[in-house]
Design an enzyme around this catalytic site. Structure first.
Site, PDB file in Angstrom:
ATOM      1  N   CYS A 127     -67.727  24.225  67.192  1.00 34.83           N
ATOM      2  CA  CYS A 127     -66.785  23.230  66.588  1.00 34.83           C
ATOM      3  C   CYS A 127     -66.247  23.435  65.366  1.00 34.83           C
ATOM      4  O   CYS A 127     -66.910  23.487  64.268  1.00 34.83           O
ATOM      5  CB  CYS A 127     -67.577  21.848  66.906  1.00 34.83           C
ATOM      6  N   GLU A 140     -60.785  23.568  70.532  1.00 37.41           N
ATOM      7  CA  GLU A 140     -61.402  24.902  70.807  1.00 37.41           C
ATOM      8  C   GLU A 140     -60.186  25.963  71.124  1.00 37.41           C
ATOM      9  O   GLU A 140     -59.018  25.491  71.677  1.00 37.41           O
ATOM     10  CB  GLU A 140     -62.188  24.615  71.891  1.00 37.41           C
TER      11      GLU A 140
END
Length: 257
Positions: free
Chosen positions: A2, A111
């Site tokens: 993340c 992402e």
């Protein structure tokens, strides 16, 4: 992994979700990056019987944990993520895992789909399918700088990606459900082994991944438009190739999930 996320809910919505009292006003943030301040929620510790004070507190921390024992931050890597499988035994995280577990509210995260050469490919905005907020499992550490000042720092815990997201990246942030907030934050009574069951991937179908433009790659780009659907030409061509291989495939079979 993340490395970017967003928090676009209002302060009131965020406080209600996390069981907080009033929190300071803050603007919507669409592209939060490591080293920037992030909102973290910790247990406020024991309260006197009959106290009206909330049992959780919010604080701003630098996204990038620095363990208390670090002598020179210039020689230390930026720890903005911590692998949940290893955190309880890692020197950098084990003290925080035992004493300073936290929640980081988010509206979703970004992402990038890895390419064979290791370079970043198509970016995705990953958000709860039903909308609303999520709380990432996090760790907080207070670092005392050589000059005497203190800095609160934090890292987000990650786990193996679930089946929905594994095709984009092999890791995803750990999401703590509201029913487990109290147990995760209770570092007085719950040791790391007692909350290990919470360090798991989100259930299938919980998140949806929306392809977005490369504008998100630049931290300076922090507008709502970076979350709009956009497929890079190379990525868009792949479903077309698949359709040519299977002419009977319908458009709804070409979606990500």
């Amino acid at each position: 992994m993340c490395g970017r996320f967003a928090l676009t809910a209002t302060p009131d919505q965020t406080a209600a979700f996390l069981g907080l009292g009033e929190i300071e006003d803050f603007p919507a943030r669409y592209n939060i990056a490591p080293t920037q301040p992030i909102l973290a929620v910790l247990s406020a510790g024991p309260r006197e019987p009959g106290s009206n004070l909330p049992d959780r507190m919010a604080m701003l921390v630098r996204w990038g944990l620095i363990p208390a024992w670090v002598k020179d931050t210039r020689d230390f890597p930026l720890l903005f993520n911590a692998r949940s499988e290893e955190a309880a035994g890692k020197a950098s995280f084990k003290a925080a895992m035992r004493h300073r577990r936290a929640l980081v509210p988010a509206s979703g995260f970004y992402e990038w789909k890895k390419q064979p050469n290791g370079r970043k490919g198509q970016p995705y905005w990953v958000r709860p399918r039903q909308g609303g907020l999520v709380a990432f499992a996090a760790l907080v550490e207070t670092y005392a700088e050589p000059g005497g000042s203190e800095m609160d720092t934090g890292a987000i815990l990650t786990t193996n990606a679930n089946a929905d997201l594994a095709g984009i990246h092999e890791r995803m942030p750990v999401v703590i459900g509201p029913q487990d907030f109290a147990r995760w934050l209770d570092c007085r009574n719950q040791e790391p082994r007692d909350v290990a069951d919470l360090l798991r991937p989100a259930d299938p179908g919980f998140f949806e991944a929306i392809p977005v433009s490369e504008a998100v790659n630049k931290v300076a780009n922090s507008e709502p438009s970076i979350q709009e659907r956009h497929v890079a030409p190379a990525a868009a061509a792949e479903p077309e190739k698949a359709k040519r291989r299977n002419p009977g495939a319908s458009d709804d079979q070409m979606t990500l999930f």
